[in-house]
Design a protein around this motif. Sequence first.
Motif, PDB file in Angstrom:
ATOM      1  N   ARG A  52       1.585 -11.147   3.731  1.00 36.33           N
ATOM      2  CA  ARG A  52       2.199 -12.664   3.530  1.00 36.33           C
ATOM      3  C   ARG A  52       2.500 -12.811   2.123  1.00 36.33           C
ATOM      4  O   ARG A  52       3.715 -13.371   2.040  1.00 36.33           O
ATOM      5  N   ILE A  53       1.793 -12.477   1.183  1.00 36.98           N
ATOM      6  CA  ILE A  53       1.944 -12.714  -0.144  1.00 36.98           C
ATOM      7  C   ILE A  53       3.094 -11.837  -0.672  1.00 36.98           C
ATOM      8  O   ILE A  53       3.815 -12.571  -1.684  1.00 36.98           O
ATOM      9  N   ALA A  54       3.483 -10.863  -0.063  1.00 38.99           N
ATOM     10  CA  ALA A  54       4.413  -9.913  -0.586  1.00 38.99           C
ATOM     11  C   ALA A  54       5.866 -10.642  -0.537  1.00 38.99           C
ATOM     12  O   ALA A  54       6.747 -10.536  -1.143  1.00 38.99           O
ATOM     13  N   LYS A  55       5.906 -11.583   0.489  1.00 35.40           N
ATOM     14  CA  LYS A  55       7.064 -12.401   0.706  1.00 35.40           C
ATOM     15  C   LYS A  55       7.641 -13.142  -0.528  1.00 35.40           C
ATOM     16  O   LYS A  55       8.566 -13.713  -0.840  1.00 35.40           O
ATOM     17  N   ARG A  56       6.697 -13.666  -1.554  1.00 32.62           N
ATOM     18  CA  ARG A  56       6.723 -14.320  -2.419  1.00 32.62           C
ATOM     19  C   ARG A  56       7.405 -13.642  -3.872  1.00 32.62           C
ATOM     20  O   ARG A  56       7.345 -14.513  -4.639  1.00 32.62           O
ATOM     21  N   LEU A  57       7.224 -12.313  -3.708  1.00 36.42           N
ATOM     22  CA  LEU A  57       7.758 -11.484  -4.844  1.00 36.42           C
ATOM     23  C   LEU A  57       9.400 -11.719  -4.941  1.00 36.42           C
ATOM     24  O   LEU A  57      10.096 -12.100  -3.795  1.00 36.42           O
ATOM     25  N   PRO A  58      10.064 -11.401  -5.930  1.00 36.89           N
ATOM     26  CA  PRO A  58      11.272 -11.612  -5.975  1.00 36.89           C
ATOM     27  C   PRO A  58      12.216 -10.871  -4.854  1.00 36.89           C
ATOM     28  O   PRO A  58      13.190 -11.543  -4.621  1.00 36.89           O
ATOM     29  N   GLU A  59      11.635  -9.601  -4.735  1.00 35.18           N
ATOM     30  CA  GLU A  59      12.148  -8.719  -3.529  1.00 35.18           C
ATOM     31  C   GLU A  59      11.020  -8.134  -2.824  1.00 35.18           C
ATOM     32  O   GLU A  59      10.117  -7.597  -3.463  1.00 35.18           O
ATOM     33  N   GLU A  60      10.994  -8.407  -1.512  1.00 35.80           N
ATOM     34  CA  GLU A  60       9.799  -8.223  -0.639  1.00 35.80           C
ATOM     35  C   GLU A  60       9.475  -6.558  -0.906  1.00 35.80           C
ATOM     36  O   GLU A  60      10.471  -5.791  -0.206  1.00 35.80           O
ATOM     37  N   PRO A  61       8.466  -6.118  -1.268  1.00 32.59           N
ATOM     38  CA  PRO A  61       8.289  -4.776  -1.299  1.00 32.59           C
ATOM     39  C   PRO A  61       7.522  -4.082  -0.144  1.00 32.59           C
ATOM     40  O   PRO A  61       6.913  -4.891   0.547  1.00 32.59           O
ATOM     41  N   PRO A  62       7.618  -2.774  -0.094  1.00 31.31           N
ATOM     42  CA  PRO A  62       6.634  -2.131   1.205  1.00 31.31           C
ATOM     43  C   PRO A  62       5.188  -2.410   0.862  1.00 31.31           C
ATOM     44  O   PRO A  62       4.976  -2.268  -0.255  1.00 31.31           O
ATOM     45  N   VAL A  63       4.391  -2.703   1.902  1.00 34.69           N
ATOM     46  CA  VAL A  63       3.207  -2.918   1.712  1.00 34.69           C
ATOM     47  C   VAL A  63       2.310  -1.673   2.395  1.00 34.69           C
ATOM     48  O   VAL A  63       2.635  -1.846   3.582  1.00 34.69           O
ATOM     49  N   LEU A  64       1.736  -1.113   1.856  1.00 33.51           N
ATOM     50  CA  LEU A  64       0.873   0.093   2.240  1.00 33.51           C
ATOM     51  C   LEU A  64      -0.445  -0.205   2.550  1.00 33.51           C
ATOM     52  O   LEU A  64      -1.081  -0.992   1.867  1.00 33.51           O
ATOM     53  N   GLU A  65      -1.089   0.435   3.314  1.00 37.65           N
ATOM     54  CA  GLU A  65      -2.476   0.114   3.890  1.00 37.65           C
ATOM     55  C   GLU A  65      -3.156   1.514   3.031  1.00 37.65           C
ATOM     56  O   GLU A  65      -2.867   2.603   3.328  1.00 37.65           O
ATOM     57  N   LEU A  66      -3.889   1.220   2.048  1.00 44.59           N
ATOM     58  CA  LEU A  66      -4.666   1.936   1.296  1.00 44.59           C
ATOM     59  C   LEU A  66      -6.131   1.541   1.048  1.00 44.59           C
ATOM     60  O   LEU A  66      -6.282   0.749  -0.021  1.00 44.59           O
ATOM     61  N   ASP A  67      -7.079   2.172   1.517  1.00 46.19           N
ATOM     62  CA  ASP A  67      -8.279   1.944   1.186  1.00 46.19           C
ATOM     63  C   ASP A  67      -8.818   3.370   0.008  1.00 46.19           C
ATOM     64  O   ASP A  67      -8.885   4.417   0.543  1.00 46.19           O
ATOM     65  N   VAL A  68      -8.828   3.147  -1.338  1.00 43.88           N
ATOM     66  CA  VAL A  68      -9.232   4.222  -2.185  1.00 43.88           C
ATOM     67  C   VAL A  68     -10.444   4.732  -1.952  1.00 43.88           C
ATOM     68  O   VAL A  68     -10.763   5.632  -2.718  1.00 43.88           O
ATOM     69  N   THR A  69     -11.363   4.488  -1.073  1.00 44.51           N
ATOM     70  CA  THR A  69     -12.643   5.057  -0.868  1.00 44.51           C
ATOM     71  C   THR A  69     -12.666   5.754   0.381  1.00 44.51           C
ATOM     72  O   THR A  69     -13.396   6.380   0.810  1.00 44.51           O
ATOM     73  N   ASP A  70     -11.374   5.792   1.250  1.00 41.82           N
ATOM     74  CA  ASP A  70     -11.082   6.543   2.344  1.00 41.82           C
ATOM     75  C   ASP A  70     -10.481   7.800   2.026  1.00 41.82           C
ATOM     76  O   ASP A  70      -9.330   7.893   1.749  1.00 41.82           O
ATOM     77  N   PRO A  71     -11.201   8.979   2.264  1.00 37.84           N
ATOM     78  CA  PRO A  71     -10.563  10.141   2.139  1.00 37.84           C
ATOM     79  C   PRO A  71      -9.146  10.403   2.987  1.00 37.84           C
ATOM     80  O   PRO A  71      -8.187  10.979   2.462  1.00 37.84           O
ATOM     81  N   GLU A  72      -9.084   9.846   4.189  1.00 38.19           N
ATOM     82  CA  GLU A  72      -7.918  10.086   4.890  1.00 38.19           C
ATOM     83  C   GLU A  72      -6.923   9.383   4.190  1.00 38.19           C
ATOM     84  O   GLU A  72      -5.651   9.872   4.364  1.00 38.19           O
ATOM     85  N   HIS A  73      -7.088   8.056   3.911  1.00 28.55           N
ATOM     86  CA  HIS A  73      -6.057   7.342   3.199  1.00 28.55           C
ATOM     87  C   HIS A  73      -5.434   8.107   2.135  1.00 28.55           C
ATOM     88  O   HIS A  73      -4.064   8.187   1.867  1.00 28.55           O
ATOM     89  N   LEU A  74      -6.423   8.743   1.206  1.00 25.82           N
ATOM     90  CA  LEU A  74      -5.959   9.241   0.129  1.00 25.82           C
ATOM     91  C   LEU A  74      -5.160  10.384   0.276  1.00 25.82           C
ATOM     92  O   LEU A  74      -4.094  10.665  -0.370  1.00 25.82           O
ATOM     93  N   ALA A  75      -5.591  11.285   1.417  1.00 20.66           N
ATOM     94  CA  ALA A  75      -4.979  12.617   1.578  1.00 20.66           C
ATOM     95  C   ALA A  75      -3.256  12.337   2.154  1.00 20.66           C
ATOM     96  O   ALA A  75      -2.460  12.977   2.037  1.00 20.66           O
ATOM     97  N   GLY A  76      -3.370  11.218   2.981  1.00 25.07           N
ATOM     98  CA  GLY A  76      -1.889  11.019   3.549  1.00 25.07           C
ATOM     99  C   GLY A  76      -1.169   9.981   2.382  1.00 25.07           C
ATOM    100  O   GLY A  76      -0.126   9.907   2.909  1.00 25.07           O
ATOM    101  N   LEU A  77      -1.547   9.648   1.347  1.00 26.94           N
ATOM    102  CA  LEU A  77      -0.726   8.859   0.572  1.00 26.94           C
ATOM    103  C   LEU A  77       0.398   9.311   0.046  1.00 26.94           C
ATOM    104  O   LEU A  77       1.506   8.903   0.163  1.00 26.94           O
ATOM    105  N   PRO A  78       0.652  10.589  -0.263  1.00 24.64           N
ATOM    106  CA  PRO A  78       1.771  11.242  -0.854  1.00 24.64           C
ATOM    107  C   PRO A  78       2.894  11.083   0.410  1.00 24.64           C
ATOM    108  O   PRO A  78       3.961  10.871   0.119  1.00 24.64           O
ATOM    109  N   ASP A  79       2.495  11.646   1.553  1.00 25.74           N
ATOM    110  CA  ASP A  79       3.369  11.311   2.643  1.00 25.74           C
ATOM    111  C   ASP A  79       3.953   9.911   2.892  1.00 25.74           C
ATOM    112  O   ASP A  79       4.966   9.644   3.316  1.00 25.74           O
ATOM    113  N   VAL A  80       3.093   9.006   2.757  1.00 26.99           N
ATOM    114  CA  VAL A  80       3.402   7.676   2.959  1.00 26.99           C
ATOM    115  C   VAL A  80       4.222   7.125   2.018  1.00 26.99           C
ATOM    116  O   VAL A  80       5.446   6.474   2.104  1.00 26.99           O
ATOM    117  N   LEU A  81       4.132   7.714   0.778  1.00 20.50           N
ATOM    118  CA  LEU A  81       4.832   7.287  -0.507  1.00 20.50           C
ATOM    119  C   LEU A  81       6.381   7.735  -0.218  1.00 20.50           C
ATOM    120  O   LEU A  81       7.346   7.321  -0.476  1.00 20.50           O
TER     121      LEU A  81
END
Length: 262
Positions: A52-81
């Motif tokens: 919701r807050i992202a809409k207040r930026l000059p340009e709405e950016p992609p919002v990624l789900e990322l828990d930096v303590t979750d190994p699966e999130h970290l492993a999949g981050l390059p593909d998400v990017l």
Amino acid sequence: MSAPQLLAGKNILVTGVTMDSSIGFAIARCAQEYGARVLISNFGQALRITRRIAKRLPEEPPVLELDVTDPEHLAGLPDVLREHLGDDARLDGVVHSIAYGNPETLLGGKFLDGPWEDVARAIEVSAYSLKALTVACRPLLGDGSSVVGLTFDASVAWPVYDWMGVAKAGLESTSRYLARDLGADGIRVNLVSAGPLRTLAAKAIPGFEDLETMWKTRAPLGWDNADTQPTARAVCALLSDLFPATTGEIVHVDGGFHAMGA
């Protein structure tokens, strides 16, 4: 006068963006104003707020789900990017705006009683995650990429900050070792040490007002605890090409407080 295009053509990931009063939000906005293509992240219940807050930026950016303590999130981050930036795209900058310490057990004068389980969590989220996030992003980082984190001067012991001070000391040391190990690849790693700012996280610290009052009389340039722009601009400068030979550094944005003896 329009903002200088310091970050034109650069892809920047800003983690830990929650409220529009947060430092992460200010950095994302500043980076966009300086010409960057920005992605932001959060996780859990806060993710809905971030979207919701992202809409207040000059340009709405992609919002990624990322828990930096979750190994699966970290492993999949390059593909998400790559989904957002393209298969051949690189990541020019990463902002680590993440910290957590249980205010009920670790802050506000509870240093001697802090339980290890909570201390370990604070160190994992606030310090180790800088390494975890940087390594996860490494496949997209390259010569000239910049990693910037946020700290609160850990060279001294502060009132009420307690185990978060220890976690920030770990963050500062982690940044130096990352700078050492990634320098051969042309990747810079630096921190910005900001004075006390009235963010949501700061308000959760019992007795935070005790820290704020020190800046009123000792910061030579003065200090506005509601103004996140000086900190955001410093981060963007370090993300830019203006500091090609600076790494392992801590840049103070605190009105000069850190240099005063009394």
